[in-house]
Write a protein that holds these residues in place. Structure first.
Motif, PDB file in Angstrom:
ATOM      1  N   LYS A  22       0.834  -1.209   0.000  1.00  0.00           N
ATOM      2  CA  LYS A  22       0.000   0.000   0.000  1.00  0.00           C
ATOM      3  C   LYS A  22       0.864   1.253   0.000  1.00  0.00           C
ATOM      4  O   LYS A  22       0.540   2.247  -0.659  1.00  0.00           O
ATOM      5  CB  LYS A  22      -0.950  -0.019   1.190  1.00  0.00           C
ATOM      6  N   GLN A  23       1.980   1.200   0.727  1.00  0.00           N
ATOM      7  CA  GLN A  23       2.872   2.357   0.749  1.00  0.00           C
ATOM      8  C   GLN A  23       3.428   2.637  -0.644  1.00  0.00           C
ATOM      9  O   GLN A  23       3.443   3.790  -1.095  1.00  0.00           O
ATOM     10  CB  GLN A  23       4.023   2.103   1.719  1.00  0.00           C
ATOM     11  N   THR A  24       3.887   1.603  -1.324  1.00  0.00           N
ATOM     12  CA  THR A  24       4.513   1.808  -2.629  1.00  0.00           C
ATOM     13  C   THR A  24       3.520   2.259  -3.696  1.00  0.00           C
ATOM     14  O   THR A  24       3.903   2.877  -4.688  1.00  0.00           O
ATOM     15  CB  THR A  24       5.219   0.526  -3.097  1.00  0.00           C
ATOM     16  N   ALA A  26       1.139   4.316  -2.849  1.00  0.00           N
ATOM     17  CA  ALA A  26       0.666   5.592  -2.284  1.00  0.00           C
ATOM     18  C   ALA A  26      -0.742   5.509  -1.719  1.00  0.00           C
ATOM     19  O   ALA A  26      -1.436   6.526  -1.629  1.00  0.00           O
ATOM     20  CB  ALA A  26       0.747   6.702  -3.332  1.00  0.00           C
ATOM     21  N   LYS A  28      -3.214   5.372   1.295  1.00  0.00           N
ATOM     22  CA  LYS A  28      -3.190   5.751   2.705  1.00  0.00           C
ATOM     23  C   LYS A  28      -3.935   4.718   3.541  1.00  0.00           C
ATOM     24  O   LYS A  28      -4.902   4.100   3.089  1.00  0.00           O
ATOM     25  CB  LYS A  28      -3.809   7.132   2.899  1.00  0.00           C
ATOM     26  N   LYS A 205       9.518  11.939   6.476  1.00  0.00           N
ATOM     27  CA  LYS A 205       9.172  11.174   5.274  1.00  0.00           C
ATOM     28  C   LYS A 205      10.227  11.349   4.188  1.00  0.00           C
ATOM     29  O   LYS A 205      10.551  10.394   3.459  1.00  0.00           O
ATOM     30  CB  LYS A 205       7.801  11.615   4.754  1.00  0.00           C
ATOM     31  N   PRO A 211       7.857   2.431   5.500  1.00  0.00           N
ATOM     32  CA  PRO A 211       6.574   3.070   5.810  1.00  0.00           C
ATOM     33  C   PRO A 211       6.620   3.880   7.107  1.00  0.00           C
ATOM     34  O   PRO A 211       7.321   3.534   8.058  1.00  0.00           O
ATOM     35  CB  PRO A 211       5.611   1.884   5.935  1.00  0.00           C
ATOM     36  N   TRP A 228      -1.857  12.737   6.543  1.00  0.00           N
ATOM     37  CA  TRP A 228      -1.710  11.980   5.296  1.00  0.00           C
ATOM     38  C   TRP A 228      -1.041  12.829   4.212  1.00  0.00           C
ATOM     39  O   TRP A 228      -0.141  12.371   3.521  1.00  0.00           O
ATOM     40  CB  TRP A 228      -3.065  11.495   4.805  1.00  0.00           C
ATOM     41  N   ASP A 233       1.989   7.337   5.961  1.00  0.00           N
ATOM     42  CA  ASP A 233       1.393   6.239   5.215  1.00  0.00           C
ATOM     43  C   ASP A 233       0.219   5.647   5.976  1.00  0.00           C
ATOM     44  O   ASP A 233      -0.774   5.232   5.379  1.00  0.00           O
ATOM     45  CB  ASP A 233       2.435   5.145   4.965  1.00  0.00           C
ATOM     46  N   ASN A 259      -7.359   8.082  -1.791  1.00  0.00           N
ATOM     47  CA  ASN A 259      -6.905   6.903  -2.527  1.00  0.00           C
ATOM     48  C   ASN A 259      -7.526   6.784  -3.909  1.00  0.00           C
ATOM     49  O   ASN A 259      -6.904   6.271  -4.838  1.00  0.00           O
ATOM     50  CB  ASN A 259      -7.187   5.646  -1.712  1.00  0.00           C
TER      51      ASN A 259
END
Length: 262
Positions: A22-24, A26, A28, A205, A211, A228, A233, A259
């Protein structure tokens, strides 16, 4: 079979890869923090859990600074009766663990210098975690001054990093990454008067590849949105959702809009 093969076979390591995925992309994430003490008041806890189940909450964290032994497992049981959301332990002590959780944040308080919270409790818990094969995610935990003395600071006997020293906080986070931490958690403390600032989040960040989790004092939808937007993340919310259940819906709308507009 050697010990490493056995460990890999027994450990269902799927939570961290989910966070990284989910982090890669983007995406949230939102975690709801449940204090194990609240498991004894299921009448008030159940409506919040049902709201979590019917919405877009990614994880439920379970933990607190002062938790009697046995309360953590009871809390996990109650949560799993009402939701299918992954449960992550957020322990403040080596006795706050449960085999029934989905994973554990293996927290090291890298903002302080108390050896018990850097490595002491970890040594006590490690044999049991290995026996269970519970997914344990090394997490650099950084306590930041949120305008009041929090239970985390009192129990750990450590001083939070000053909120007007973003470079120091960013360097601490970077050191945690170099030490092998898989997550960094910026914490203003439960009930903090001030959430971690956008400036701090953004500066941390910028230094990290792993993350970033942010919690403490995020008690409005605007603060969630700012965290966010600054680079968190995953944000963590707790007490504010119990006081104002409708806040969860507001925050989840922001998360969904964020998202969907990637």
């Amino acid at each position: 079979m050697n010990s490493l093969e056995k460990w890999g076979k027994n450990s269902m390591n799927h939570i961290y890869p989910t966070i990284v995925k989910k982090q890669t992309s983007a995406k949230k994430m939102l975690a709801v923090l449940i204090d194990p003490d609240k498991a004894h008041d299921q009448e008030s806890l159940t409506p919040l859990l049902e709201k979590c189940q019917d919405s877009g909450v990614d994880f439920i964290f379970v933990g607190g600074s002062r938790v009697p032994e046995g309360y953590t497992e009871k809390a996990v049981n109650v949560i799993k009766e009402h939701t299918h959301i992954p449960v992550l332990l957020f322990p403040g002590h080596s006795n706050q663990i449960s085999q029934k959780a989905d994973a554990l944040l293996f927290l090291s308080l890298i903002s302080g210098r108390n050896p018990e919270f850097l490595i002491g409790h970890h040594i006590k818990a490690a044999p049991q975690l290995k026996k269970w094969g519970l997914e344990s995610i090394p997490t650099g935990y950084i306590l930041i001054d949120g305008g009041k003395i929090t239970s985390v600071a009192a129990v750990s006997q450590t001083v939070p990093l000053p909120s007007d020293e973003p470079k120091l906080i960013a360097n601490t986070a970077l050191a945690g990454q170099f030490l092998g931490m898989k997550l960094i958690y910026l914490e203003a403390g439960s009930g903090a008067l001030e959430a971690v600032s956008s400036q701090i989040i953004r500066q941390v960040k910028d230094e990290l590849e792993i993350p970033l989790i942010v919690g403490g004092g995020i008690n409005t939808a605007d603060k969630a949105a700012w965290a966010w937007a600054a680079g968190a993340d995953l944000i963590v919310m707790g007490n504010s959702l119990e006081r104002k259940p409708a806040l969860l819906e507001e925050v989840l709308r922001i998360k969904e809009n964020y998202n969907n507009n990637l």
